[in-house]
Design a protein around this motif. Structure first.
Motif, PDB file in Angstrom:
ATOM      1  N   ALA A  85       5.507 -43.686 -33.486  1.00 22.50           N
ATOM      2  CA  ALA A  85       5.116 -42.606 -32.572  1.00 22.50           C
ATOM      3  C   ALA A  85       3.806 -42.974 -31.910  1.00 22.50           C
ATOM      4  O   ALA A  85       3.019 -43.764 -32.441  1.00 22.50           O
ATOM      5  N   PHE A  86       3.577 -42.391 -30.741  1.00 24.82           N
ATOM      6  CA  PHE A  86       2.327 -42.623 -30.030  1.00 24.82           C
ATOM      7  C   PHE A  86       1.856 -41.314 -29.408  1.00 24.82           C
ATOM      8  O   PHE A  86       2.648 -40.415 -29.116  1.00 24.82           O
ATOM      9  N   ALA A  87       0.535 -41.200 -29.256  1.00 24.01           N
ATOM     10  CA  ALA A  87      -0.091 -40.008 -28.686  1.00 24.01           C
ATOM     11  C   ALA A  87      -0.681 -40.359 -27.324  1.00 24.01           C
ATOM     12  O   ALA A  87      -1.243 -41.437 -27.135  1.00 24.01           O
ATOM     13  N   VAL A  88      -0.542 -39.426 -26.392  1.00 22.18           N
ATOM     14  CA  VAL A  88      -1.018 -39.607 -25.025  1.00 22.18           C
ATOM     15  C   VAL A  88      -2.031 -38.508 -24.727  1.00 22.18           C
ATOM     16  O   VAL A  88      -1.719 -37.324 -24.863  1.00 22.18           O
ATOM     17  N   LEU A  89      -3.237 -38.897 -24.352  1.00 21.13           N
ATOM     18  CA  LEU A  89      -4.233 -37.949 -23.849  1.00 21.13           C
ATOM     19  C   LEU A  89      -4.137 -37.964 -22.331  1.00 21.13           C
ATOM     20  O   LEU A  89      -4.302 -39.014 -21.705  1.00 21.13           O
ATOM     21  N   GLU A 110      19.213 -48.244 -27.539  1.00 19.97           N
ATOM     22  CA  GLU A 110      17.983 -48.506 -26.807  1.00 19.97           C
ATOM     23  C   GLU A 110      16.870 -47.617 -27.348  1.00 19.97           C
ATOM     24  O   GLU A 110      17.129 -46.527 -27.860  1.00 19.97           O
ATOM     25  N   LEU A 111      15.653 -48.085 -27.207  1.00 21.45           N
ATOM     26  CA  LEU A 111      14.487 -47.309 -27.630  1.00 21.45           C
ATOM     27  C   LEU A 111      14.069 -46.369 -26.511  1.00 21.45           C
ATOM     28  O   LEU A 111      13.881 -46.787 -25.362  1.00 21.45           O
ATOM     29  N   ARG A 112      13.906 -45.087 -26.839  1.00 20.96           N
ATOM     30  CA  ARG A 112      13.511 -44.091 -25.851  1.00 20.96           C
ATOM     31  C   ARG A 112      12.444 -43.185 -26.459  1.00 20.96           C
ATOM     32  O   ARG A 112      12.532 -42.804 -27.623  1.00 20.96           O
ATOM     33  N   PRO A 113      11.428 -42.805 -25.683  1.00 27.49           N
ATOM     34  CA  PRO A 113      10.416 -41.860 -26.198  1.00 27.49           C
ATOM     35  C   PRO A 113      10.959 -40.440 -26.219  1.00 27.49           C
ATOM     36  O   PRO A 113      11.509 -39.955 -25.231  1.00 27.49           O
ATOM     37  N   GLN A 114      10.810 -39.779 -27.374  1.00 31.67           N
ATOM     38  CA  GLN A 114      11.244 -38.401 -27.538  1.00 31.67           C
ATOM     39  C   GLN A 114      10.029 -37.530 -27.854  1.00 31.67           C
ATOM     40  O   GLN A 114       9.224 -37.871 -28.719  1.00 31.67           O
ATOM     41  N   SER A 115       9.889 -36.410 -27.149  1.00 37.87           N
ATOM     42  CA  SER A 115       8.737 -35.531 -27.329  1.00 37.87           C
ATOM     43  C   SER A 115       8.745 -34.901 -28.718  1.00 37.87           C
ATOM     44  O   SER A 115       9.777 -34.398 -29.177  1.00 37.87           O
ATOM     45  N   LEU A 116       7.577 -34.916 -29.402  1.00 37.49           N
ATOM     46  CA  LEU A 116       7.442 -34.299 -30.720  1.00 37.49           C
ATOM     47  C   LEU A 116       6.651 -32.996 -30.638  1.00 37.49           C
ATOM     48  O   LEU A 116       7.138 -31.955 -31.037  1.00 37.49           O
ATOM     49  N   TRP A 117       5.432 -33.053 -30.142  1.00 38.98           N
ATOM     50  CA  TRP A 117       4.614 -31.845 -30.043  1.00 38.98           C
ATOM     51  C   TRP A 117       3.490 -32.076 -29.043  1.00 38.98           C
ATOM     52  O   TRP A 117       3.164 -33.207 -28.692  1.00 38.98           O
ATOM     53  N   THR A 118       2.929 -30.969 -28.576  1.00 42.54           N
ATOM     54  CA  THR A 118       1.825 -30.991 -27.624  1.00 42.54           C
ATOM     55  C   THR A 118       0.714 -30.100 -28.156  1.00 42.54           C
ATOM     56  O   THR A 118       0.969 -28.997 -28.653  1.00 42.54           O
ATOM     57  N   SER A 119      -0.512 -30.552 -28.071  1.00 41.14           N
ATOM     58  CA  SER A 119      -1.654 -29.800 -28.585  1.00 41.14           C
ATOM     59  C   SER A 119      -2.094 -28.740 -27.596  1.00 41.14           C
ATOM     60  O   SER A 119      -1.648 -28.695 -26.438  1.00 41.14           O
ATOM     61  N   ASP A 120      -2.993 -27.861 -28.065  1.00 39.33           N
ATOM     62  CA  ASP A 120      -3.660 -26.933 -27.154  1.00 39.33           C
ATOM     63  C   ASP A 120      -4.651 -27.701 -26.285  1.00 39.33           C
ATOM     64  O   ASP A 120      -4.885 -28.893 -26.480  1.00 39.33           O
ATOM     65  N   HIS A 121      -5.245 -27.014 -25.332  1.00 32.28           N
ATOM     66  CA  HIS A 121      -6.225 -27.643 -24.466  1.00 32.28           C
ATOM     67  C   HIS A 121      -7.430 -28.099 -25.279  1.00 32.28           C
ATOM     68  O   HIS A 121      -7.916 -27.382 -26.156  1.00 32.28           O
ATOM     69  N   VAL A 122      -7.905 -29.299 -24.982  1.00 28.61           N
ATOM     70  CA  VAL A 122      -9.078 -29.845 -25.647  1.00 28.61           C
ATOM     71  C   VAL A 122     -10.242 -29.832 -24.657  1.00 28.61           C
ATOM     72  O   VAL A 122     -10.105 -29.387 -23.516  1.00 28.61           O
ATOM     73  N   GLU A 123     -11.395 -30.328 -25.093  1.00 31.82           N
ATOM     74  CA  GLU A 123     -12.584 -30.301 -24.244  1.00 31.82           C
ATOM     75  C   GLU A 123     -12.323 -31.034 -22.921  1.00 31.82           C
ATOM     76  O   GLU A 123     -11.718 -32.119 -22.915  1.00 31.82           O
ATOM     77  N   PRO A 124     -12.758 -30.474 -21.796  1.00 31.61           N
ATOM     78  CA  PRO A 124     -12.483 -31.097 -20.488  1.00 31.61           C
ATOM     79  C   PRO A 124     -13.054 -32.496 -20.320  1.00 31.61           C
ATOM     80  O   PRO A 124     -12.608 -33.236 -19.449  1.00 31.61           O
ATOM     81  N   THR A 125     -14.064 -32.876 -21.134  1.00 29.40           N
ATOM     82  CA  THR A 125     -14.654 -34.210 -21.012  1.00 29.40           C
ATOM     83  C   THR A 125     -14.044 -35.212 -21.987  1.00 29.40           C
ATOM     84  O   THR A 125     -14.534 -36.348 -22.073  1.00 29.40           O
ATOM     85  N   SER A 126     -12.998 -34.845 -22.699  1.00 25.86           N
ATOM     86  CA  SER A 126     -12.377 -35.744 -23.680  1.00 25.86           C
ATOM     87  C   SER A 126     -11.746 -36.934 -22.967  1.00 25.86           C
ATOM     88  O   SER A 126     -11.050 -36.771 -21.960  1.00 25.86           O
ATOM     89  N   ASN A 127     -11.978 -38.132 -23.500  1.00 23.15           N
ATOM     90  CA  ASN A 127     -11.397 -39.324 -22.896  1.00 23.15           C
ATOM     91  C   ASN A 127     -10.964 -40.379 -23.901  1.00 23.15           C
ATOM     92  O   ASN A 127     -10.473 -41.435 -23.500  1.00 23.15           O
ATOM     93  N   ILE A 128     -11.131 -40.120 -25.211  1.00 23.56           N
ATOM     94  CA  ILE A 128     -10.745 -41.079 -26.239  1.00 23.56           C
ATOM     95  C   ILE A 128     -10.012 -40.345 -27.348  1.00 23.56           C
ATOM     96  O   ILE A 128     -10.414 -39.250 -27.748  1.00 23.56           O
TER      97      ILE A 128
END
Length: 360
Positions: A85-89, A110-128
């Motif tokens: 699994a991988f996480a996308v900011l 074939e390998l396909r990305p399947q959505s697991l979960w989405t977080s709430d909004h994080v700090e607007p300056t988050s980049n890592i």
């Protein structure tokens, strides 16, 4: 829907490759044998993120996010049924930032990305984002640290208001201690406490001391850290568990420009330091401006070397908390490598380190 941001995956063994992506007949058997060697004992469904000449060409799969800020593979567990699994900011159309987690599943060979979960909004300056245990993700902002995970409320903690420029794990296996360096030249330690199920229960932030504004950190072991900097000198430092004394909290360049040197406007706060410098490595970058002057010339405004003398360069180097003037000369320098306190020496000879060796 086709978007410019893609996730590339490659399956070892059993992958249905489209005709236009298949290798030539001469290379196909070699690729198959190499794939079998690489996947021996690991089974099918292993995702490889690196394109290799002895593997099938990587396939392209699209995700919904348009403005991707960071992408990291995460730890879901050690079970054989756990898919990678991988996480996308990312930042959405409303300029809100969230974390979206995908799993890489095998669909019709074939390998396909399947959505697991989405977080709430994080700090607007988050980049890592940084992966933690049990599929959790640490989101780094300028003012807060946020831990997000599936079906769990976010855990937030305030920190020093500065953008994180580099991070490094001290315990890469247990993920309990994390080093953070920010753009104000401060090195901090984040300590995570996990519950019995492996989820983050608490986290603490401790200021360790001042360093150059780090572009990269590398933990060497035994409490030693290498600090690579684009804005100042590189350094090797040692971390201690007890404070070594007090140091002046470095002020920002904006404070220096806004207030005269030595005035009350510049911060002179004292703070404990846990950092012992071991060695410093000179770095001229970034050179903002420079001029060439003559060696022995009294007129520095001449802008060129005097006849008969070698020229030298005065460079405006460094940024942020470590600006300065550096003098670069053309010549040969002598550096002391080793020293032995022995009296009465009248001669010395060079010896080979080993029989038949080419080096003395």
């Amino acid at each position: 829907e086709r978007y410019p941001y893609t996730v590339r995956e490659q399956l070892v063994g059993g992958l249905r490759v489209p005709p236009y992506l298949r290798p030539d007949d001469d290379d196909e058997e070699e690729s198959r044998s190499a794939s079998r060697r690489k996947s021996a004992g690991k089974g099918k469904g292993v995702a490889h993120a690196v394109r290799s000449s002895d593997m099938y060409p990587a396939l392209t799969r699209y995700i919904r996010e348009l403005k991707v800020l960071d992408l990291q593979f995460i730890r879901r567990g050690d079970g054989p049924t756990q898919r990678p699994a991988f996480a996308v900011l990312y930042e959405d159309a409303n300029m809100a930032r969230q974390v979206h987690v995908y799993s890489i599943d095998e669909v019709q060979g074939e390998l396909r990305p399947q959505s697991l979960w989405t977080s709430d909004h994080v700090e607007p300056t988050s980049n890592i984002i940084i992966p933690l245990m049990r599929g959790a993700v640490l989101v780094l902002g300028e003012e807060t640290l946020t831990v997000v995970a599936a079906n769990r409320p976010p855990l937030r903690m305030s920190k020093r208001a500065a953008a994180v420029t580099a991070f490094e794990w001290i315990d890469i296996k247990t993920l309990e201690r994390l080093l953070l360096a920010d753009d104000s030249g401060v090195l901090s330690l984040v300590i995570f406490q996990y519950d019995r199920s492996g989820h983050v229960k608490e986290m603490f932030v401790e200021r360790l001391g001042s360093i150059s504004v780090a572009s990269g950190l590398s933990y060497l072991g035994d409490g030693c850290v290498f600090v690579g900097s684009h804005c100042g000198d590189h350094a090797a430092v040692r971390l201690h568990t007890e404070p070594l004394g007090e140091e002046a909290d470095l002020c920002s360049a904006d404070d220096v420009l806004a207030h005269p040197l030595g005035s009350a406007g510049v911060s002179k706060a004292k703070a404990n330091t846990f950092i012992e410098p071991i060695e410093s490595f000179t770095n001229l970058a970034p050179v903002v401006d420079l001029c060439m002057v003559g060696m022995g010339s009294n007129d520095l405004s001449a802008g060129k070397a005097t006849s008969g003398n070698y020229g030298s360069i005065v460079a405006c180097s460094g940024q942020r908390t470590t600006p300065g003037l550096r003098l670069v000369r053309n010549g040969v320098g002598v550096e002391s490598v080793a020293e032995l306190a022995v009296s009465g020496v009248v001669n010395a000879w060079s010896l080979s380190a080993e029989v038949g060796g080419s080096m003395d």
